[in-house]
Motif scaffolding. Structure first.
Motif, PDB file in Angstrom:
ATOM      1  N   SER A 154     -11.963   6.269   0.995  1.00 16.92           N
ATOM      2  CA  SER A 154     -10.594   6.136   1.497  1.00 16.92           C
ATOM      3  C   SER A 154     -10.382   6.815   2.848  1.00 16.92           C
ATOM      4  CB  SER A 154      -9.602   6.685   0.471  1.00 16.92           C
ATOM      5  OG  SER A 154      -9.757   8.082   0.340  1.00 16.92           O
ATOM      6  N   THR A 173     -10.804  -2.470  -4.153  1.00 17.59           N
ATOM      7  CA  THR A 173     -10.058  -2.245  -2.922  1.00 17.59           C
ATOM      8  C   THR A 173     -10.010  -3.578  -2.203  1.00 17.59           C
ATOM      9  OG1 THR A 173     -10.779   0.053  -2.748  1.00 17.59           O
ATOM     10  CG2 THR A 173      -9.961  -0.995  -0.727  1.00 17.59           C
ATOM     11  N   ARG A 215       0.827  -1.208   0.000  1.00 18.04           N
ATOM     12  CA  ARG A 215       0.000   0.000   0.000  1.00 18.04           C
ATOM     13  C   ARG A 215       0.863   1.261   0.000  1.00 18.04           C
ATOM     14  NH1 ARG A 215      -2.084   3.488   3.674  1.00 18.04           N
ATOM     15  NH2 ARG A 215      -4.087   4.369   3.146  1.00 18.04           N
ATOM     16  N   ALA A 271      -6.313  -1.489   3.689  1.00 20.87           N
ATOM     17  CA  ALA A 271      -7.074  -1.352   2.446  1.00 20.87           C
ATOM     18  C   ALA A 271      -6.140  -0.812   1.374  1.00 20.87           C
ATOM     19  CB  ALA A 271      -8.245  -0.401   2.644  1.00 20.87           C
ATOM     20  N   THR A 272      -6.123  -1.469   0.222  1.00 21.42           N
ATOM     21  CA  THR A 272      -5.308  -1.000  -0.891  1.00 21.42           C
ATOM     22  C   THR A 272      -6.055  -1.261  -2.197  1.00 21.42           C
ATOM     23  OG1 THR A 272      -3.101  -1.031  -1.898  1.00 21.42           O
ATOM     24  CG2 THR A 272      -3.930  -3.137  -1.060  1.00 21.42           C
ATOM     25  N   SER A 273      -6.072  -0.260  -3.055  1.00 16.49           N
ATOM     26  CA  SER A 273      -6.879  -0.323  -4.273  1.00 16.49           C
ATOM     27  C   SER A 273      -6.028  -0.515  -5.520  1.00 16.49           C
ATOM     28  CB  SER A 273      -7.693   0.965  -4.427  1.00 16.49           C
ATOM     29  OG  SER A 273      -8.583   1.105  -3.346  1.00 16.49           O
TER      30      SER A 273
END
Length: 183
Positions: free
Chosen positions: A154, A105, A9, A164-166
């Motif tokens: 976000s 995400t 991330r 959380a990473t998109s």
């Protein structure tokens, strides 16, 4: 041996968290992983490993990056079966959309609808989101960079307690492809 993707991330997207992909590959090989490949410069690596599980592999990589590069990084590790299932479960017509219009995400743990209950979804139309298995699908017709809904999603309080990473849809599909090569 299982093939995984590591999602780091906030790497190489501005600021001081620069992590050259060649050095990431070396670090992961030093951890004993094989077949290490990176994709783009924004923190995706594919590797095989015969030990550990997704959570322990993510923790090990995060700790190694912090030690070697001097800054913390959140890491999510997912295997090919999960990545493929997320792509297949997309609730939006992915084949009809440009890659920049659809994002996933990935979350480190399950999230439920209650976390997002305060969002007035009609206020953001035509942008939409839907939840999946440790994932959130975002449809943003003008791209995530211009999306007010993406900005809202976000917010730290909405992601409290989870990583959380998109990724855009092109990257989602590429990770499925790359992890399938050895699956």
């Amino acid at each position: 041996m299982t093939t995984y993707a590591a999602l780091l991330r906030g790497i190489n997207v501005g600021g001081s968290r620069k992590l050259p992909m060649a050095e990431l590959r070396t670090l992961m090989e030093d951890l004993g992983h094989t077949g290490v490949r990176t994709y783009l410069q924004s923190g995706q690596a594919v590797f095989t490993s015969g030990r550990g599980d997704e959570e322990s592999l993510a923790a090990e990589l995060a700790e190694a990056v912090a030690r070697r590069f001097g800054f913390p990084v959140d890491v999510i590790v997912r295997d090919h079966a999960y990545l493929r299932a997320v792509a297949e479960a997309c609730p939006f017509p992915a084949a009809e959309l440009a890659g920049r219009q659809l994002h996933v995400t990935y979350y480190s743990a399950p999230v439920d609808a209650a976390r997002f209950a305060e969002i007035d979804r009609t206020a953001y139309l035509p942008e939409e989101f839907r939840l999946g298995d440790r994932a959130l699908y975002l449809y943003a017709p003008n791209g995530a960079g211009r999306s007010k809904l993406a900005e809202h999603l976000s917010r730290p309080r909405l992601n409290k307690g989870v990583i959380a990473t998109s990724r855009n849809w092109n990257t989602v599909l590429k990770l499925v492809e790359l992890t399938a090569q050895d699956a």
